[in-house]
Scaffold this active site. Structure first.
Site, PDB file in Angstrom:
ATOM      1  N   GLU A  91      -7.468  -9.857  14.903  1.00  0.00           N
ATOM      2  CA  GLU A  91      -7.115  -8.736  14.027  1.00  0.00           C
ATOM      3  C   GLU A  91      -8.023  -7.539  14.252  1.00  0.00           C
ATOM      4  OE1 GLU A  91      -7.460 -11.889  13.089  1.00  0.00           O
ATOM      5  OE2 GLU A  91      -5.381 -12.398  12.633  1.00  0.00           O
ATOM      6  N   HIS A 161      -2.065 -17.225   1.838  1.00  0.00           N
ATOM      7  CA  HIS A 161      -0.752 -16.661   2.179  1.00  0.00           C
ATOM      8  C   HIS A 161      -0.158 -16.013   0.945  1.00  0.00           C
ATOM      9  CE1 HIS A 161      -1.460 -19.692   5.300  1.00  0.00           C
ATOM     10  NE2 HIS A 161      -0.763 -18.905   6.083  1.00  0.00           N
TER      11      HIS A 161
END
Ligand SMILES: Cc1ncc(C[n+]2csc(CCOP(=O)(O)OP(=O)(O)O)c2C)c(N)n1
Ligand SMILES: [Mg+2]
Lengths: 356, 467
Positions: A91, A161
């Site tokens: 990322e 999540h």
């Protein structure tokens, strides 16, 4: 951990609990055009972005085969591997790369697979993207950078999540933060973000990828940034929210109406820089304010809205500003229904505020 | 530019001695380009020369770093560097001549080396095999439970059973394991019960993680297995810290970090390896290179010859092994462990394998990879079958025993699922506990308010969470 929305009876029941309204009487209004869900609307925006600007790129983990939420489906076939590609699993690399690409005058559209995984890129966003223009005296900028990331609760995402990390980024001057509530909004706002001259973090409500369906015009259109939208007019209390939470708030407004309380519901849409004027005007009219978001209440963006409105509307307020938000805990799996700012929590807060 | 100086110069010697005598002059290269940072121990102890066990590794290094027979050297912080007049770039990749893969058992179950492996005792070998079968059976049944909607998520070890089980067999129970998520075999080996697995998957009150995390995020203090975290790679530098502590405490133990090929692209992988090398931490890095990171193939993940070559870049002893050969894994991890613990150093192991299943129950891998590739690895290169062939060749495997084991495990699993499903969820107080060591006032207040809300709107809340 991919396409978390698919086929789980548990999920369906939890959505029912949240009483999500995908009908057109809610905040999903009719705009003409094709009926589509939120991920297809995002997909269409990306197609248009790539089509209309040859210097635009889409990249991120697993975007090549269409992405784990299918948002990038068909892009490689149409625009080729040079402009649409998988990146290595990194990322910080994705965002740093995007900054460089954008600094050379390109439209860099980066995907972070889940908002929960944006943190390795935090330094690149906070110290680099946000300050690129300012620190160079406007010689350089990375305004072409847009970071897309799915955020929010889905019923069974647990710690990693489910998160709503928007407040971290709202605290960073130089970054815009935008969150759409529906397919139409998603398409129009995303195109604006991509074409905006500032780096933007665009959080997509992943609960709505498949669930939210509305008519979306097929043409190229943009919706203004930093403009809130009053999606339901009322006179007793102003409710402010964004993203998936709006459908929960809308349900609370409908229920409150049965008790004779008239709620005004505002979709902030752009969290930073936010449209204080619209919220202020509404609160001056209603005299009451309630803010609701999924992120933990302490230090959430609701705190900022509350403080600003108290500063501007102190003498017009008839009750303390109310916040109905996530709890100050990590996002918990089996306790998710308890953690969430549910319709009934909001309804109670509406009543308490109006009765105050 | 830094004006480099040569060590052959007498002046430099004088200069260095001077610096040594006048510590105030000691400064880093960036602060003063001429003065070389030095701590007096300049006879080479600063230069951490990589010690290679394998002669192959040494040979490869020699090829990379050819230099003239010029006795002139650059005295650089960290050690002397020979000069060369040849302008020569180190190749970008060794991919044409790949680092070979250590294997002990071939596809027909025959041993390919006479002595270059660790002999397994019969009871150990049988336990390894049985644990792999347990893992497979678990995967089949839990996967099915997810399909039926009884648990929300699952992820199998299919095709990679040998790595977690055989590595765990080679470790000591005191060795601290930090897994990614596809290594429940370590727990199986260490005696985590099927009921304990099921409790986590169902997030009931007996789950050690108190139902807070998604399925497959196991953790067990008793089994020296840190709780899994979804963010990739975070366990890698953590393992180095754990290893450093073991070393400082003079423990006869190491830390072991497991991770996938995709995860080696994360910053934490690089941070962890470098720290481990610099600190001399007794940690084993086990990379399961299974060819894929969700839909991203290794060709898109890195251009190097896999992961093994990265170890050398950080000064870490490294080996590539056949991840579908249980005996090779066992032998390599055994050796790695003894080096890590005795010599206080990190070791990197790249195990080549294949993710035979979908990434998880949320994935459909037919969208991005060829079915015959999967079939090939599932059938011809199946790690469990290969180990079975070797056991059979040894006369150690009884078909009857195996059948009995499979049926017992299956029965136990179904029972464990039933129990786990019936068991209530952790009580509501567990939503607030453990955020900190003690409950702060904001959480006390939120708990009170929430309890009132649950009384007003019981229909909003799951009935299996005791209030
Ligand atoms: C920081 C972070 N980014 C992205 C993800 C989403 N994600 C989960 S698993 C995975 C692929 C991991 O691949 P690999 O390391 O090769 O392990 P494998 O699944 O093959 O065992 C990705 C991208 C994540 N969990 N954490
Ligand atoms: Mg992998």
């Amino acid at each position: 951990m991919v396409s978390i929305l698919r086929r789980s009876p548990k999920l369906l029941s939890s959505i029912c609990r949240r009483q999500f309204s995908a009908s057109s009487d809610g905040n999903l209004t009719s705009h003409g055009g094709k009926s589509m869900n939120l991920y297809s609307a995002i997909n269409q925006a990306l197609h248009i972005a790539l089509e209309t600007d040859p210097r635009s790129y889409v990249f991120g983990e697993d975007v090549g085969f269409g992405g784990v939420f299918r948002c990038t489906t068909g892009l490689v076939d149409r625009y080729g591997k040079d402009r649409v590609f998988n990146t290595p699993l990194c990322e910080q690399g994705i965002v740093g790369f995007g900054i460089g690409l954008a600094a050379m005058g390109n439209r860099a559209i980066a995907e972070i697979q889940f908002a929960d995984y944006i943190y390795p890129a935090f330094d690149q966003i906070v110290n680099e993207a946000a300050k690129f223009r300012y620190r160079s005296g406007n010689q350089f900028n990375c305004g072409g950078l847009t970071i897309r990331a799915p955020y929010g609760a889905v019923g069974h995402g647990g710690h990693y999540h489910s998160q709503s990390p928007e407040a971290f980024f709202c605290h960073v001057p130089g970054i815009k933060v935008v969150i759409p509530r529906s397919p139409y909004q998603a398409k129009g706002l995303l195109l604006s973000c991509i074409r905006d001259q500032n780096p933007v973090v665009f959080f997509e409500p992943k609960l709505l990828y498949r669930l939210a369906v509305e008519e979306v015009p097929e043409d190229d259109f943009m919706l203004p940034l930093s403009e809130a939208e009053v999606i339901r007019e009322g006179s007793d209390i102003t409710l402010v929210g964004w993203g998936a939470q709006l459908s929960v708030m809308e349900q609370a407004c409908i229920d409150a109406e049965k008790d004779g309380i008239s709620c005004e519901l505002i979709d902030l849409r752009t969290l930073m820089p936010w449209d204080k004027e619209t919220v202020e005007a509404s609160v001056k009219k209603t005299g009451r304010l309630l803010i609701s978001h999924e992120a933990p209440v302490t230090g959430g963006f609701g705190a900022e809205i509350s403080a600003s409105i108290v500063e501007r509307c102190f003498l017009r307020l008839e009750a303390p500003v109310s916040r109905v938000c996530g709890l100050d805990t990590p996002f918990p799996l089996v306790f998710e229904p308890f953690y969430m700012p549910t319709k009934n929590k909001i309804l109670d807060a509406i009543k308490a505020t109006v009765k105050y | 530019m830094i004006p480099f100086v040569r060590s052959s110069s007498r002046n430099l010697l004088a200069l260095l001695n001077q610096n040594y005598l006048y510590p105030s002059l000691l400064c880093s290269v960036s602060e003063s380009p001429i003065l070389v940072r030095y701590d007096g121990r300049w006879t080479g102890s600063l230069w951490s020369t990589p010690r290679f066990e394998s002669t192959e590794a040494v040979r490869r290094v020699d090829q990379l770093y050819v230099h003239d027979n010029d006795d002139q050297e650059l005295d650089f912080p960290g050690g002397k560097v020979p000069f060369t007049s040849e302008m020569r770039f180190i190749g970008e990749s060794t991919i044409q001549k790949r680092v070979p893969c250590y294997r002990v058992i071939d596809e027909i179950g025959e041993i390919t080396t006479s002595n270059n492996f660790t002999q397994l005792r019969k009871d150990e070998a049988i336990k390894m095999y049985k644990d792999m079968i347990t893992l497979q059976t678990m995967d089949t049944i839990f996967y099915e439970a997810q399909r039926q909607g009884r648990i929300s998520f699952y992820l199998t070890s299919s095709g990679e059973e040998a790595i977690s089980v055989a590595s765990a067999a080679a470790l000591h129970p005191d060795d601290v394991a930090l897994a990614q998520y596809r290594e429940p075999g370590v727990l199986v080996w260490r005696g985590f019960t099927l009921q304990e697995f099921a409790n986590q998957l169902f997030g009931n009150k007996d789950d050690y993680g108190k139902g807070r995390q998604m399925p497959i995020h196991y953790g067990s203090k008793q089994h020296n297995y840190f709780t899994i975290s979804s963010p990739l790679g975070t366990q890698i530098p953590q393992a180095v810290g754990i290893a450093h502590s073991l070393k400082m405490d003079k423990q006869d133990a190491c830390a072991v970090a497991y991770f996938g090929d995709g995860t080696t692209s994360e910053g934490d992988f690089h941070a962890g390896l470098n720290l481990a090398a610099v600190l001399g931490a007794p940690v084993i890095f086990i990379c399961r290179n299974n060819g894929w990171a969700i839909s991203t193939s290794v060709q898109e993940q890195f251009r190097s010859d896999g992961v093994v070559v990265k170890g050398q870049g950080y000064g870490i002893r490294s080996i590539r092994i056949d991840g579908n050969d249980a005996l090779a894994i066992y032998s390599a991890v055994r050796k790695a462990r003894s080096m890590a613990v005795a010599e206080k150093m990190p070791v990197l192991i790249e195990a080549l394998t294949y993710r035979v299943g979908h990434h998880s129950t949320s994935d459909d891998s037919s969208k991005y990879r060829a079915v015959d590739e999967i079939e090939h690895w599932k059938m011809e290169r199946n790690p469990v079958n290969r180990f079975a062939k070797w056991l059979t060749n040894n006369g150690w495997l009884s078909v009857e025993d195996e059948y009995k084991h499979k049926t017992t495990i299956k029965k136990q699993l179904l029972q464990a699922i039933q129990n786990a499903e019936k068991t209530e969820k952790p009580p509501l107080s567990e939503l607030f506990n453990d955020v900190y060591d003690h409950l702060p006032s904001n959480l006390q207040e939120q708990e009170e308010v929430l309890r009132q809300t649950t009384k007003r709107y019981p229909q909003d809340y799951p009935s299996d969470v005791p209030l």
